[in-house]
Design an enzyme around this catalytic site. Sequence first.
Site, PDB file in Angstrom:
ATOM      1  N   CYS A  40      50.798  34.701  43.520  1.00 17.64           N
ATOM      2  CA  CYS A  40      50.453  35.753  44.225  1.00 17.64           C
ATOM      3  C   CYS A  40      49.026  35.504  44.518  1.00 17.64           C
ATOM      4  O   CYS A  40      48.176  36.031  43.971  1.00 17.64           O
ATOM      5  CB  CYS A  40      50.688  36.861  44.035  1.00 17.64           C
ATOM      6  SG  CYS A  40      52.622  37.026  43.237  1.00 17.64           S
ATOM      7  N   ALA A  41      48.567  34.272  45.087  1.00 18.76           N
ATOM      8  CA  ALA A  41      47.485  34.218  45.079  1.00 18.76           C
ATOM      9  C   ALA A  41      46.027  34.241  45.592  1.00 18.76           C
ATOM     10  O   ALA A  41      45.077  34.196  44.881  1.00 18.76           O
ATOM     11  CB  ALA A  41      47.296  32.531  45.360  1.00 18.76           C
ATOM     12  N   ALA A  42      46.124  35.148  46.723  1.00 17.70           N
ATOM     13  CA  ALA A  42      45.060  35.818  47.696  1.00 17.70           C
ATOM     14  C   ALA A  42      44.381  36.820  46.684  1.00 17.70           C
ATOM     15  O   ALA A  42      44.686  37.654  45.770  1.00 17.70           O
ATOM     16  CB  ALA A  42      45.627  35.708  48.813  1.00 17.70           C
ATOM     17  N   PRO A  43      42.605  36.554  47.068  1.00 16.52           N
ATOM     18  CA  PRO A  43      42.051  36.230  48.069  1.00 16.52           C
ATOM     19  C   PRO A  43      41.911  34.501  48.043  1.00 16.52           C
ATOM     20  O   PRO A  43      41.574  33.621  48.671  1.00 16.52           O
ATOM     21  CB  PRO A  43      41.343  36.938  48.431  1.00 16.52           C
ATOM     22  CG  PRO A  43      40.743  37.611  46.825  1.00 16.52           C
ATOM     23  CD  PRO A  43      42.032  37.701  46.183  1.00 16.52           C
ATOM     24  N   GLY A  44      42.494  34.457  46.727  1.00 16.96           N
ATOM     25  CA  GLY A  44      42.069  32.691  46.434  1.00 16.96           C
ATOM     26  C   GLY A  44      41.472  32.617  44.875  1.00 16.96           C
ATOM     27  O   GLY A  44      41.076  30.893  44.733  1.00 16.96           O
ATOM     28  N   GLY A  45      40.452  33.226  44.519  1.00 17.03           N
ATOM     29  CA  GLY A  45      39.694  33.262  43.954  1.00 17.03           C
ATOM     30  C   GLY A  45      40.179  32.453  42.242  1.00 17.03           C
ATOM     31  O   GLY A  45      39.202  32.116  41.934  1.00 17.03           O
ATOM     32  N   LYS A  46      41.473  32.797  42.365  1.00 18.50           N
ATOM     33  CA  LYS A  46      41.736  32.503  40.664  1.00 18.50           C
ATOM     34  C   LYS A  46      42.204  30.916  40.718  1.00 18.50           C
ATOM     35  O   LYS A  46      41.786  30.002  40.109  1.00 18.50           O
ATOM     36  CB  LYS A  46      43.205  33.239  39.958  1.00 18.50           C
ATOM     37  CG  LYS A  46      42.300  34.475  39.004  1.00 18.50           C
ATOM     38  CD  LYS A  46      43.500  35.210  38.975  1.00 18.50           C
ATOM     39  CE  LYS A  46      43.150  36.187  38.233  1.00 18.50           C
ATOM     40  NZ  LYS A  46      42.784  37.323  39.444  1.00 18.50           N
TER      41      LYS A  46
ATOM     42  N   ASP B 208      49.257  36.700  39.327  1.00 18.83           N
ATOM     43  CA  ASP B 208      48.454  37.705  38.951  1.00 18.83           C
ATOM     44  C   ASP B 208      49.083  38.684  39.961  1.00 18.83           C
ATOM     45  O   ASP B 208      48.806  38.998  41.679  1.00 18.83           O
ATOM     46  CB  ASP B 208      47.060  36.972  40.401  1.00 18.83           C
ATOM     47  CG  ASP B 208      45.794  38.267  39.958  1.00 18.83           C
ATOM     48  OD1 ASP B 208      45.969  39.248  38.880  1.00 18.83           O
ATOM     49  OD2 ASP B 208      45.126  38.498  41.067  1.00 18.83           O
TER      50      ASP B 208
ATOM     51  N   CYS C 277      45.196  43.797  37.689  1.00 19.74           N
ATOM     52  CA  CYS C 277      43.858  44.574  37.671  1.00 19.74           C
ATOM     53  C   CYS C 277      43.838  46.346  37.212  1.00 19.74           C
ATOM     54  O   CYS C 277      43.631  47.341  38.083  1.00 19.74           O
ATOM     55  CB  CYS C 277      42.764  44.352  38.991  1.00 19.74           C
ATOM     56  SG  CYS C 277      43.926  44.714  40.162  1.00 19.74           S
TER      57      CYS C 277
END
Length: 510
Positions: A306-312, A379, A434
């Site tokens: 669940c990558a968005a927005p892509g920071g990790k 995430d 979070c």
Amino acid sequence: MFSVIYPRTACKNTKTLLWQLHKRFRKKDKKSWSKTTNTERAQEYFDVAYPPVYGSRWPSIRLALQSKQKYIAVINNFANHEGIVEEFEELGAVDIRYKYKRCAERMRTRSQQQDLQKSCNEANSAISTDDNDQQPIRPSLIELDDDEIAALQNQEPLSRYPEEYRQRILAKGGSFGTADVDFTNRLITPSEGGLGGGSSGGVMMDYVPSTKLKGLENWIEETDVFHRASQGDAEIGLKVEIQQEPISLPETLKIYTFNKGDISEFPRPKLDRELGVLDHYCMDGASVLPVLALEMQPGQTVLDLCAAPGGKSLLALQTLLPSLVVSNDKTEGRVKRIREIMKQYIPSGLSVMENTSVITMEDGCLLREREAYDHVLVDAPCLTDRHSLLESDNSIFKTTRTKERLKLPELQTQLLVNALHKVRPGGSIVYSTCTLSPLQNDGVVHLALTRIWQETTIECSVVDMSAAIRPLSFLYRFGNNLGLRYGQIVLPSLLSNFGPMYFAKIKRLK
């Protein structure tokens, strides 16, 4: 469809349950509820749900959540960043690696000395007088979080727990001595009676149809939804592995932060005109922990489910360790955000990255591949506590999103179950959120591991990382003495306003 988890005893008399909820919250009519803002709904929910869990810590956490968030800056390895590093240092920012190395080395040295002392004591009970003159090693306060320091000073560590906890201990014939309290299992009880103790069987496996909740959706709270995890680890075949070695911080990562209590801001990212990318990426400091917990090795493959927005995903790429990072999300809008981040930070035509970073759009709840990755990061979508308290737009507490909010634990559980199928034996999964919600954190991990045990032949172990992350206490306020069974949590505080961030590491054994 089914949406909410209840104790089995509550399911025996749904009418009684609904009446108790009605009395408890003084049900508002639709007109008055519609005038309540999304942030007010979130605040009302959290003020009821979290005090039984976080006790006296909740007021400070709440204040931090509603205050200015703190960020860290990750230097872009694919840009010319010498100038920005100098600027950060002039502002007073520090590379966390230097302080982390010192803390980790002290931790290793102390552990080795304690092991050596223990071995000597076992081998020779007659210790010389010269040896007796040595002073015992004193633990450094830098490795204790704010709550632990306060507990040592006040000598009242149990005062943070609600009265109902103490009453339950007394009812069982216990006392208030620290040795008599079992914190190995999380115990969350409703603040008023009627939803009491669990019965035999799978307490967390009972569901109430969403149709039964009509008119009362707004009053379902954390302590009603998640009573307790009734099954022990042994009952679901779970092994626990304690990681003593400090968590790895790859040499290629350059992460800058300001010291505790310093609320300075980083400058806006600058464009490297030669390469066409930005020189640094700002993110919540707690967001780096799930990626570090993967402890990637050179040449391994990683799926960010669940990558968005892509920071990790970007952080994983900045380590320069994986041979493949797949950044996935469900909708075109969310995938578009990932593409934008990668375009802003990875130069086009960079041969080393052409086959390393892959972006996909798939529903993470649908299992299309098995045993394909060395690591999977989940995430998961959650209550996003900080956003819910500060932003009204696109809030999960909108009245039109009530059913979506109630179904979050089911969605999170399915994502984690699928991740356990996608990872190779010997690989690891990190589940993160979070939110402070115990249902969406430890509760989801328990539900997923129970399903894996009951429905598959997959075997897992949970990695206890409480000792491994200890050297990072100089930066984060970790939530200790909360009875967490599976994961670790970063609690927001005014001195270190990161998070909240929960993360749990699971290894697939076979």
